[in-house]
Design a protein around this motif. Structure first.
Motif, PDB file in Angstrom:
ATOM      1  N   GLN A  19       0.866  -1.179   0.000  1.00 60.70           N
ATOM      2  CA  GLN A  19       0.000   0.000   0.000  1.00 60.70           C
ATOM      3  C   GLN A  19       0.906   1.233   0.000  1.00 60.70           C
ATOM      4  O   GLN A  19       1.628   1.471   0.972  1.00 60.70           O
ATOM      5  CB  GLN A  19      -0.908   0.010   1.235  1.00 60.70           C
ATOM      6  CG  GLN A  19      -1.791  -1.223   1.341  1.00 60.70           C
ATOM      7  CD  GLN A  19      -2.757  -1.346   0.173  1.00 60.70           C
ATOM      8  OE1 GLN A  19      -3.363  -0.381  -0.254  1.00 60.70           O
ATOM      9  NE2 GLN A  19      -2.883  -2.555  -0.362  1.00 60.70           N
ATOM     10  N   ALA A  20       0.870   2.012  -1.076  1.00 62.23           N
ATOM     11  CA  ALA A  20       1.820   3.112  -1.260  1.00 62.23           C
ATOM     12  C   ALA A  20       1.805   4.109  -0.103  1.00 62.23           C
ATOM     13  O   ALA A  20       2.860   4.522   0.374  1.00 62.23           O
ATOM     14  CB  ALA A  20       1.564   3.828  -2.579  1.00 62.23           C
ATOM     15  N   ARG A  21       0.644   4.507   0.355  1.00 59.53           N
ATOM     16  CA  ARG A  21       0.596   5.547   1.391  1.00 59.53           C
ATOM     17  C   ARG A  21       0.993   5.015   2.760  1.00 59.53           C
ATOM     18  O   ARG A  21       1.839   5.586   3.430  1.00 59.53           O
ATOM     19  CB  ARG A  21      -0.796   6.172   1.446  1.00 59.53           C
ATOM     20  CG  ARG A  21      -0.954   7.250   0.389  1.00 59.53           C
ATOM     21  CD  ARG A  21      -2.291   7.936   0.462  1.00 59.53           C
ATOM     22  NE  ARG A  21      -2.973   7.614  -0.788  1.00 59.53           N
ATOM     23  CZ  ARG A  21      -4.161   7.073  -0.877  1.00 59.53           C
ATOM     24  NH1 ARG A  21      -4.870   6.820   0.177  1.00 59.53           N
ATOM     25  NH2 ARG A  21      -4.668   6.796  -2.042  1.00 59.53           N
ATOM     26  N   SER A  22       0.412   3.922   3.182  1.00 65.22           N
ATOM     27  CA  SER A  22       0.638   3.462   4.556  1.00 65.22           C
ATOM     28  C   SER A  22       1.935   2.668   4.733  1.00 65.22           C
ATOM     29  O   SER A  22       2.418   2.542   5.853  1.00 65.22           O
ATOM     30  CB  SER A  22      -0.556   2.629   5.036  1.00 65.22           C
ATOM     31  OG  SER A  22      -0.735   1.503   4.201  1.00 65.22           O
ATOM     32  N   ASP A  23       2.507   2.163   3.661  1.00 63.36           N
ATOM     33  CA  ASP A  23       3.701   1.326   3.788  1.00 63.36           C
ATOM     34  C   ASP A  23       5.022   2.066   3.581  1.00 63.36           C
ATOM     35  O   ASP A  23       6.076   1.456   3.716  1.00 63.36           O
ATOM     36  CB  ASP A  23       3.638   0.153   2.799  1.00 63.36           C
ATOM     37  CG  ASP A  23       2.729  -0.954   3.274  1.00 63.36           C
ATOM     38  OD1 ASP A  23       2.507  -1.069   4.493  1.00 63.36           O
ATOM     39  OD2 ASP A  23       2.236  -1.716   2.414  1.00 63.36           O
ATOM     40  N   PHE A  24       4.977   3.365   3.270  1.00 65.43           N
ATOM     41  CA  PHE A  24       6.231   4.040   2.950  1.00 65.43           C
ATOM     42  C   PHE A  24       7.244   3.970   4.093  1.00 65.43           C
ATOM     43  O   PHE A  24       8.369   3.504   3.909  1.00 65.43           O
ATOM     44  CB  PHE A  24       6.008   5.498   2.541  1.00 65.43           C
ATOM     45  CG  PHE A  24       7.308   6.232   2.397  1.00 65.43           C
ATOM     46  CD1 PHE A  24       8.157   5.957   1.333  1.00 65.43           C
ATOM     47  CD2 PHE A  24       7.723   7.150   3.348  1.00 65.43           C
ATOM     48  CE1 PHE A  24       9.386   6.592   1.214  1.00 65.43           C
ATOM     49  CE2 PHE A  24       8.949   7.796   3.239  1.00 65.43           C
ATOM     50  CZ  PHE A  24       9.779   7.515   2.167  1.00 65.43           C
ATOM     51  N   ARG A  54       9.520   5.455  -2.586  1.00 67.23           N
ATOM     52  CA  ARG A  54       8.193   5.991  -2.950  1.00 67.23           C
ATOM     53  C   ARG A  54       7.783   5.512  -4.332  1.00 67.23           C
ATOM     54  O   ARG A  54       6.649   5.097  -4.556  1.00 67.23           O
ATOM     55  CB  ARG A  54       8.197   7.515  -2.920  1.00 67.23           C
ATOM     56  CG  ARG A  54       8.084   8.113  -1.566  1.00 67.23           C
ATOM     57  CD  ARG A  54       7.872   9.634  -1.638  1.00 67.23           C
ATOM     58  NE  ARG A  54       8.315  10.276  -0.426  1.00 67.23           N
ATOM     59  CZ  ARG A  54       7.683  10.230   0.732  1.00 67.23           C
ATOM     60  NH1 ARG A  54       6.561   9.552   0.840  1.00 67.23           N
ATOM     61  NH2 ARG A  54       8.167  10.847   1.792  1.00 67.23           N
ATOM     62  N   ALA A  58       4.577   3.215  -5.345  1.00 62.56           N
ATOM     63  CA  ALA A  58       3.595   3.747  -6.302  1.00 62.56           C
ATOM     64  C   ALA A  58       3.497   2.837  -7.521  1.00 62.56           C
ATOM     65  O   ALA A  58       2.394   2.523  -7.990  1.00 62.56           O
ATOM     66  CB  ALA A  58       3.968   5.162  -6.713  1.00 62.56           C
ATOM     67  N   GLU A  61       1.551  -0.396  -6.909  1.00 60.77           N
ATOM     68  CA  GLU A  61       0.089  -0.270  -7.002  1.00 60.77           C
ATOM     69  C   GLU A  61      -0.378  -0.248  -8.454  1.00 60.77           C
ATOM     70  O   GLU A  61      -1.292  -0.982  -8.826  1.00 60.77           O
ATOM     71  CB  GLU A  61      -0.402   0.967  -6.252  1.00 60.77           C
ATOM     72  CG  GLU A  61      -0.352   0.766  -4.760  1.00 60.77           C
ATOM     73  CD  GLU A  61      -1.126   1.832  -3.994  1.00 60.77           C
ATOM     74  OE1 GLU A  61      -1.498   2.878  -4.570  1.00 60.77           O
ATOM     75  OE2 GLU A  61      -1.354   1.589  -2.802  1.00 60.77           O
TER      76      GLU A  61
END
Length: 179
Positions: A19-24, A54, A58, A61
């Motif tokens: 998950q791009a947002r929560s896993d960064f 990042r 991205a 996904e």
């Protein structure tokens, strides 16, 4: 288009879609703690940066959605301990698997079990006829996994990409056909 499951349970750990947002932040920490462990075998380590992480997430996904690549985080008790993926191989209906672990997670059979779970999942897809795993000849730890899982060595070739610092430049390719 059918895709593999987004979550694959493996007993004491799980493979789950990135998950791009929560896993960064957790992915960045995982990679940074693993750099010395990965540097001998993974040429991409030389390009590592926050931006690269990042972009990886991205792209994970968008490529999942398009069916190009299926990237998974390997998580144990909510902590990220590695990554694995399936990407299209060179031949039609063939896919290539890859994996790596945080150094504290090695030697416990996790990479073998994660890869076995990914093999099972990929063979549920109707258009997957065979799976391949490739590694540098000198990376014997990585090479033990396909051997344990019943893959057959099909070729050794000069690697097309520059060899990693500890690499021999010889790529060993293993294959497992759908039974």
């Amino acid at each position: 288009m059918r895709r593999p499951s987004q979550i694959i349970e493996c007993g004491d750990f799980v493979l789950r879609r990135w998950q791009a947002r929560s896993d960064f932040a957790p992915a960045l920490k995982l990679i940074e703690e693993s750099l010395d462990h990965l540097r001998p075998w993974e040429p991409w380590v030389a390009r590592h940066s926050e931006e690269h992480t990042r972009d990886l997430l991205a792209n994970s996904e968008s490529k999942w959605e398009s069916g190009e690549v299926y990237n998974y985080a390997i998580a144990k008790g909510g902590t990220l301990i590695g990554m694995c993926q399936a990407s299209p191989g060179a031949e039609p209906q063939g896919w290539r698997l890859g994996y790596w672990l945080h150094p504290a997670a090695t030697g416990q059979g996790i990479a073998t079990r994660a890869t076995a779970a990914l093999v099972t999942e990929m063979f549920t897809l109707p258009d997957v006829a065979h799976l391949e795993i490739a590694h540098d000849l000198a990376n014997t730890s990585s090479g033990a996994i396909p051997r344990r899982l019943g893959f057959t060595e099909v070729r050794r070739t000069r690697a097309t990409a520059p060899a990693a610092p500890s690499g021999s430049g010889i790529e060993v390719v293993w294959r497992l056909n759908r039974s």
